[in-house]
Design a protein around this motif. Structure first.
Motif, PDB file in Angstrom:
ATOM      1  N   VAL A  17       0.845  -1.199   0.000  1.00 46.21           N
ATOM      2  CA  VAL A  17       0.000   0.000   0.000  1.00 46.21           C
ATOM      3  C   VAL A  17       0.877   1.245   0.000  1.00 46.21           C
ATOM      4  O   VAL A  17       2.037   1.207   0.406  1.00 46.21           O
ATOM      5  CB  VAL A  17      -0.954   0.056   1.219  1.00 46.21           C
ATOM      6  CG1 VAL A  17      -1.904  -1.122   1.246  1.00 46.21           C
ATOM      7  CG2 VAL A  17      -0.192   0.148   2.515  1.00 46.21           C
ATOM      8  N   TYR A  51       0.946   4.612   1.866  1.00 43.48           N
ATOM      9  CA  TYR A  51       0.350   5.171   3.072  1.00 43.48           C
ATOM     10  C   TYR A  51      -0.001   6.637   2.846  1.00 43.48           C
ATOM     11  O   TYR A  51       0.838   7.424   2.424  1.00 43.48           O
ATOM     12  CB  TYR A  51       1.300   5.017   4.265  1.00 43.48           C
ATOM     13  CG  TYR A  51       1.551   3.572   4.591  1.00 43.48           C
ATOM     14  CD1 TYR A  51       0.620   2.853   5.318  1.00 43.48           C
ATOM     15  CD2 TYR A  51       2.696   2.919   4.149  1.00 43.48           C
ATOM     16  CE1 TYR A  51       0.827   1.505   5.605  1.00 43.48           C
ATOM     17  CE2 TYR A  51       2.912   1.575   4.428  1.00 43.48           C
ATOM     18  CZ  TYR A  51       1.967   0.882   5.149  1.00 43.48           C
ATOM     19  OH  TYR A  51       2.172  -0.442   5.424  1.00 43.48           O
ATOM     20  N   THR A  52      -1.237   6.988   3.137  1.00 41.19           N
ATOM     21  CA  THR A  52      -1.674   8.376   3.019  1.00 41.19           C
ATOM     22  C   THR A  52      -1.908   9.007   4.385  1.00 41.19           C
ATOM     23  O   THR A  52      -1.989  10.223   4.490  1.00 41.19           O
ATOM     24  CB  THR A  52      -2.962   8.481   2.179  1.00 41.19           C
ATOM     25  OG1 THR A  52      -3.998   7.707   2.801  1.00 41.19           O
ATOM     26  CG2 THR A  52      -2.719   7.975   0.754  1.00 41.19           C
ATOM     27  N   VAL A  84      -4.162   4.680   7.032  1.00 38.69           N
ATOM     28  CA  VAL A  84      -4.914   4.695   5.782  1.00 38.69           C
ATOM     29  C   VAL A  84      -3.916   4.475   4.666  1.00 38.69           C
ATOM     30  O   VAL A  84      -2.897   5.169   4.582  1.00 38.69           O
ATOM     31  CB  VAL A  84      -5.674   6.034   5.574  1.00 38.69           C
ATOM     32  CG1 VAL A  84      -6.435   6.007   4.253  1.00 38.69           C
ATOM     33  CG2 VAL A  84      -6.616   6.317   6.742  1.00 38.69           C
ATOM     34  N   VAL A 124      -3.571   3.278   0.331  1.00 40.62           N
ATOM     35  CA  VAL A 124      -4.156   2.940  -0.965  1.00 40.62           C
ATOM     36  C   VAL A 124      -3.425   1.711  -1.487  1.00 40.62           C
ATOM     37  O   VAL A 124      -2.192   1.726  -1.612  1.00 40.62           O
ATOM     38  CB  VAL A 124      -4.027   4.114  -1.965  1.00 40.62           C
ATOM     39  CG1 VAL A 124      -4.593   3.726  -3.327  1.00 40.62           C
ATOM     40  CG2 VAL A 124      -4.721   5.357  -1.418  1.00 40.62           C
ATOM     41  N   ARG A 125      -4.176   0.652  -1.752  1.00 32.51           N
ATOM     42  CA  ARG A 125      -3.567  -0.578  -2.245  1.00 32.51           C
ATOM     43  C   ARG A 125      -2.951  -0.345  -3.622  1.00 32.51           C
ATOM     44  O   ARG A 125      -3.593   0.198  -4.519  1.00 32.51           O
ATOM     45  CB  ARG A 125      -4.597  -1.691  -2.319  1.00 32.51           C
ATOM     46  CG  ARG A 125      -4.998  -2.199  -0.964  1.00 32.51           C
ATOM     47  CD  ARG A 125      -5.942  -3.345  -1.108  1.00 32.51           C
ATOM     48  NE  ARG A 125      -6.124  -4.006   0.175  1.00 32.51           N
ATOM     49  CZ  ARG A 125      -7.018  -4.943   0.376  1.00 32.51           C
ATOM     50  NH1 ARG A 125      -7.795  -5.352  -0.605  1.00 32.51           N
ATOM     51  NH2 ARG A 125      -7.133  -5.494   1.564  1.00 32.51           N
ATOM     52  N   THR A 145      -8.905   1.457  -0.892  1.00 33.76           N
ATOM     53  CA  THR A 145      -8.227   2.122   0.210  1.00 33.76           C
ATOM     54  C   THR A 145      -8.541   1.365   1.492  1.00 33.76           C
ATOM     55  O   THR A 145      -9.701   1.050   1.768  1.00 33.76           O
ATOM     56  CB  THR A 145      -8.686   3.586   0.331  1.00 33.76           C
ATOM     57  OG1 THR A 145      -8.343   4.267  -0.877  1.00 33.76           O
ATOM     58  CG2 THR A 145      -8.037   4.285   1.506  1.00 33.76           C
ATOM     59  N   THR A 187      -8.480   1.300   5.582  1.00 37.08           N
ATOM     60  CA  THR A 187      -8.427   2.114   6.796  1.00 37.08           C
ATOM     61  C   THR A 187      -8.450   1.162   7.983  1.00 37.08           C
ATOM     62  O   THR A 187      -9.351   0.330   8.089  1.00 37.08           O
ATOM     63  CB  THR A 187      -9.621   3.084   6.871  1.00 37.08           C
ATOM     64  OG1 THR A 187      -9.613   3.925   5.717  1.00 37.08           O
ATOM     65  CG2 THR A 187      -9.556   3.944   8.128  1.00 37.08           C
TER      66      THR A 187
END
Length: 134
Positions: A64, A66-67, A92, A94-95, A101, A103
């Motif tokens: 992922v 990371y955001t 959180v 995003v794959r 996404t 969480t």
């Protein structure tokens, strides 16, 4: 410096190192993560898979982008050359395979150890209180 102040200083240092770990995850800074994580690492992910040091960097948490990665309510108990850190984590990501996404709100327990002059994370266990994919 008395023992109480020394323990408080170690707590502050470990919280700073944890913030550095989170920043390194967000920035995908593998070199910094390799410095922060111990070679005998045991990392238990939210879905229960377990990684050691080598597998963590080859497959671990890097599927992922990371955001958001936030820690809260951190408590640190120092016991000589080791410390137990507990608290909340909101992650959180995003794959990278485009499947959404993730969480994860969780409780985390970490073990940090000091070898020589350096503290490193030896163990990480996350237990989700809420996990969703959108």
């Amino acid at each position: 410096m008395n023992k109480v102040n020394a323990t408080a200083d170690v707590r502050e240092l470990l919280i700073d190192l944890e913030q550095q770990r989170c920043r390194a995850m967000m920035d995908a800074d593998i070199d910094r993560l390799r410095q922060l994580l111990h070679h005998d690492l045991t990392h238990v992910h939210a879905k229960g898979q377990v990684d050691g040091y080598d597998s963590y960097f080859s497959t671990g948490g890097f599927n992922v982008t990371y955001t958001r990665l936030e820690r809260a309510d951190l408590e640190v108990r120092v016991m000589g050359g080791s410390a137990l850190m507990t608290g909340r984590q909101l992650l959180v990501g995003v794959r990278k395979n485009g499947t959404g996404t993730v969480t994860i709100d969780s409780r985390v327990m970490q073990v940090w150890i000091k070898e020589g002059e350096r503290w490193q994370q030896l163990a990480f266990q996350t237990t989700p209180t809420e996990m969703r994919i959108t």
